[in-house]
Design a protein around this motif. Structure first.
Motif, PDB file in Angstrom:
ATOM      1  N   CYS A 151      42.243  34.873  40.507  1.00  0.00           N
ATOM      2  CA  CYS A 151      41.578  33.540  40.520  1.00  0.00           C
ATOM      3  C   CYS A 151      40.233  33.554  41.351  1.00  0.00           C
ATOM      4  O   CYS A 151      39.342  32.591  41.140  1.00  0.00           O
ATOM      5  N   GLY A 152      40.039  34.552  42.259  1.00  0.00           N
ATOM      6  CA  GLY A 152      39.022  34.799  42.937  1.00  0.00           C
ATOM      7  C   GLY A 152      38.870  34.011  44.321  1.00  0.00           C
ATOM      8  O   GLY A 152      38.224  34.006  45.116  1.00  0.00           O
ATOM      9  N   THR A 199      49.406  32.438  44.749  1.00  0.00           N
ATOM     10  CA  THR A 199      50.510  33.235  44.137  1.00  0.00           C
ATOM     11  C   THR A 199      51.179  34.168  45.263  1.00  0.00           C
ATOM     12  O   THR A 199      52.153  34.793  44.993  1.00  0.00           O
ATOM     13  N   ASP A 200      50.570  33.948  46.613  1.00  0.00           N
ATOM     14  CA  ASP A 200      51.220  34.866  47.800  1.00  0.00           C
ATOM     15  C   ASP A 200      51.074  36.217  47.493  1.00  0.00           C
ATOM     16  O   ASP A 200      52.066  36.918  47.804  1.00  0.00           O
ATOM     17  N   ALA A 201      50.147  36.691  46.461  1.00  0.00           N
ATOM     18  CA  ALA A 201      49.926  38.044  46.158  1.00  0.00           C
ATOM     19  C   ALA A 201      49.364  38.859  47.399  1.00  0.00           C
ATOM     20  O   ALA A 201      49.416  40.311  47.288  1.00  0.00           O
ATOM     21  N   ILE A 202      49.016  38.525  48.494  1.00  0.00           N
ATOM     22  CA  ILE A 202      48.277  39.341  49.652  1.00  0.00           C
ATOM     23  C   ILE A 202      49.145  39.364  50.682  1.00  0.00           C
ATOM     24  O   ILE A 202      49.752  38.148  51.281  1.00  0.00           O
ATOM     25  N   SER A 203      49.400  40.324  51.161  1.00  0.00           N
ATOM     26  CA  SER A 203      50.127  40.671  52.337  1.00  0.00           C
ATOM     27  C   SER A 203      49.572  41.939  53.360  1.00  0.00           C
ATOM     28  O   SER A 203      48.849  42.515  52.650  1.00  0.00           O
ATOM     29  N   GLN A 204      50.002  41.646  54.460  1.00  0.00           N
ATOM     30  CA  GLN A 204      49.490  43.073  55.273  1.00  0.00           C
ATOM     31  C   GLN A 204      50.281  44.102  54.834  1.00  0.00           C
ATOM     32  O   GLN A 204      51.570  44.236  54.545  1.00  0.00           O
ATOM     33  N   GLY A 205      49.448  45.347  54.723  1.00  0.00           N
ATOM     34  CA  GLY A 205      50.141  46.356  54.070  1.00  0.00           C
ATOM     35  C   GLY A 205      49.977  47.407  54.886  1.00  0.00           C
ATOM     36  O   GLY A 205      50.320  48.670  54.976  1.00  0.00           O
ATOM     37  N   SER A 224      36.899  42.584  46.147  1.00  0.00           N
ATOM     38  CA  SER A 224      36.161  42.904  45.058  1.00  0.00           C
ATOM     39  C   SER A 224      36.923  42.631  43.772  1.00  0.00           C
ATOM     40  O   SER A 224      38.326  43.092  43.806  1.00  0.00           O
ATOM     41  N   GLU A 225      36.351  42.322  42.532  1.00  0.00           N
ATOM     42  CA  GLU A 225      37.252  42.238  41.317  1.00  0.00           C
ATOM     43  C   GLU A 225      37.409  43.725  40.742  1.00  0.00           C
ATOM     44  O   GLU A 225      36.535  44.254  40.499  1.00  0.00           O
ATOM     45  N   GLY A 226      38.623  44.272  40.512  1.00  0.00           N
ATOM     46  CA  GLY A 226      38.956  45.348  39.976  1.00  0.00           C
ATOM     47  C   GLY A 226      39.109  45.262  38.629  1.00  0.00           C
ATOM     48  O   GLY A 226      38.886  44.107  38.011  1.00  0.00           O
ATOM     49  N   ALA A 227      39.700  46.326  37.887  1.00  0.00           N
ATOM     50  CA  ALA A 227      39.898  46.338  36.488  1.00  0.00           C
ATOM     51  C   ALA A 227      40.995  45.308  36.173  1.00  0.00           C
ATOM     52  O   ALA A 227      40.827  44.622  35.202  1.00  0.00           O
ATOM     53  N   ASP A 228      41.929  45.421  36.711  1.00  0.00           N
ATOM     54  CA  ASP A 228      42.997  44.377  36.426  1.00  0.00           C
ATOM     55  C   ASP A 228      43.190  43.423  37.353  1.00  0.00           C
ATOM     56  O   ASP A 228      43.960  42.168  36.767  1.00  0.00           O
ATOM     57  N   GLN A 229      42.933  43.349  38.755  1.00  0.00           N
ATOM     58  CA  GLN A 229      42.984  42.523  39.533  1.00  0.00           C
ATOM     59  C   GLN A 229      42.200  42.704  40.757  1.00  0.00           C
ATOM     60  O   GLN A 229      41.378  43.619  40.830  1.00  0.00           O
ATOM     61  N   TYR A 230      42.013  41.558  41.466  1.00  0.00           N
ATOM     62  CA  TYR A 230      41.168  41.973  42.731  1.00  0.00           C
ATOM     63  C   TYR A 230      41.706  43.025  43.642  1.00  0.00           C
ATOM     64  O   TYR A 230      42.941  43.221  43.719  1.00  0.00           O
ATOM     65  N   GLU A 231      40.913  43.499  44.615  1.00  0.00           N
ATOM     66  CA  GLU A 231      41.271  44.711  45.165  1.00  0.00           C
ATOM     67  C   GLU A 231      40.637  44.385  46.729  1.00  0.00           C
ATOM     68  O   GLU A 231      39.575  43.813  46.630  1.00  0.00           O
TER      69      GLU A 231
END
Length: 56
Positions: free
Chosen positions: A12-13, A50-56, A25-32
């Motif tokens: 979604c950006g 979508t809560d797709a971002i977490s500390q890694g 930045s926008e990657g091939a399949d999703q943001y990175e």
């Protein structure tokens, strides 16, 4: 530790627009997230619908 974006990303950006370090930045399949640039502020995770971002 830098944040990471999981497969739940819908490209979604919202995270990219919110990042003060321009680490997303926008990657091939999703943001990175560039781990070297990420400042661990968490702004991206706060706006992800979508809560797709977490500390890694």
């Amino acid at each position: 530790m830098a944040y990471k974006i999981s497969d739940e990303c819908i490209s979604c950006g919202a995270c990219s627009a919110e990042c003060p370090a321009d680490a997303i930045s926008e990657g091939a399949d999703q943001y990175e997230i560039d781990a070297a640039t990420c400042t661990d502020c968490g702004a991206c995770a706060d706006v992800c619908p979508t809560d797709a971002i977490s500390q890694g």
